[in-house]
Design a protein around this motif. Structure first.
Motif, short mmCIF file in Angstrom:
data_model
loop_
_atom_site.label_atom_id
_atom_site.label_comp_id
_atom_site.label_asym_id
_atom_site.label_seq_id
_atom_site.Cartn_x
_atom_site.Cartn_y
_atom_site.Cartn_z
N ALA A 1 0.85 -1.20 0.00
CA ALA A 1 0.00 0.00 0.00
C ALA A 1 0.88 1.25 0.00
CB ALA A 1 -0.91 -0.02 1.22
N PRO A 2 0.36 2.41 -0.39
CA PRO A 2 -1.05 2.69 -0.68
C PRO A 2 -1.42 2.38 -2.14
CG PRO A 2 0.17 4.73 -0.78
CD PRO A 2 1.15 3.66 -0.36
N TYR A 3 -2.74 2.20 -2.35
CA TYR A 3 -3.28 1.91 -3.68
C TYR A 3 -4.17 3.07 -4.14
CZ TYR A 3 -1.92 -2.73 -2.07
OH TYR A 3 -1.22 -3.80 -1.56
N ASP A 4 -4.28 3.18 -5.44
CA ASP A 4 -5.22 4.14 -6.02
C ASP A 4 -6.58 3.51 -6.25
OD1 ASP A 4 -3.35 6.53 -6.68
OD2 ASP A 4 -2.29 4.78 -7.45
N TRP B 1 -9.58 -1.84 4.03
CA TRP B 1 -9.30 -1.33 2.69
C TRP B 1 -9.15 0.18 2.60
CZ3 TRP B 1 -12.88 -4.65 -1.00
CH2 TRP B 1 -12.50 -6.00 -0.90
N PRO B 2 -10.07 0.98 3.14
CA PRO B 2 -9.90 2.44 3.00
C PRO B 2 -8.57 2.95 3.55
CG PRO B 2 -12.12 1.92 3.73
CD PRO B 2 -11.35 0.65 3.80
N ALA B 3 -8.07 2.28 4.61
CA ALA B 3 -6.80 2.70 5.20
C ALA B 3 -5.62 2.46 4.27
CB ALA B 3 -6.58 1.95 6.52
N GLN B 4 -5.82 1.63 3.24
CA GLN B 4 -4.75 1.33 2.29
C GLN B 4 -4.90 2.11 0.98
OE1 GLN B 4 -4.07 -2.99 2.01
NE2 GLN B 4 -4.85 -3.21 4.09
#
Length: 207
Positions: A132-135, A150-153
């Protein structure tokens, strides 16, 4: 497939259409099923999993709004087909699969075709913090809601595309955008039917 199943049904992102043209879908199914690989329906791939129909793959990746510089987490590798299409669109793709056998097979197929996808084995509901992080995070299994991990990544403005709903019952495809205030804005993309998203932050393995 691209003209009749995708463009004719509202897939407008030219990058997605071009990517779907380039990826050899017949190489991501069992050899006996190869003649039917481009038909408009999901296909079994083993371990009780499926490869999604082409239209759904295109719809999800279009909703993810993937840019050439983006990093993408693909949850539910399966045969690796969606990860291959994502790799045509993004700078970096990490794909996580809970079934070790499927992960090994998908990684071999992707490598043989020249796709640089990092395939990992683990609980997809927890994401993959190491990369992470991902777009964008795209999931090929239905969950009760967005897993909290998921949102944290995601980077600010990041997108999550996933089916939501109980397996075997009403499900809908949802596209979320992470806003600056940390909240997720949801768009409903219509009814779908997916296998369950199993894991600590999804459905239990027993059903």
């Amino acid at each position: 497939m691209v003209e009749q199943q995708l463009a004719a049904r509202g897939i407008e992102d030219q990058r997605v259409l071009d990517a779907m043209r380039r990826v050899p879908r017949h190489l991501f199914v069992e050899p006996a099923a190869a003649p039917y690989a481009y038909e408009d329906h999901p296909m079994p791939i083993g371990e009780g999993q499926t490869i999604s129909q082409p239209y759904i793959v295109a719809l999800m990746l279009q909703a993810a709004r993937i840019r050439p510089e983006d990093a993408v987490l693909d949850v539910g590798t399966g045969s690796g087909y969606a990860a291959a299409v994502a790799a045509e669109l993004a700078h970096r793709v990490v794909s996580i699969e809970r079934h070790p056998g499927l992960a090994v097979e998908a990684a071999a197929t992707l490598e043989a075709l020249g796709y640089r996808v990092e395939v990992v084995t683990g609980d997809g509901t927890l994401g993959w913090p190491a990369s992470a992080p991902y777009d964008a995070i795209v999931a090929a299994a239905t969950g009760p809601s967005v897993p909290p991990a998921w949102p944290a990544q995601l980077r600010p403005g990041g997108r999550i595309v996933m089916p939501v709903g109980r397996p075997g019952r009403a499900q809908h495809l949802a596209a979320y955008t992470l806003r600056k205030d940390g909240e997720l804005h949801e768009t409903n993309l219509g009814a779908v039917a997916f296998v369950p998203l199993i894991g600590d932050q999804g459905w239990p393995a027993s059903g």
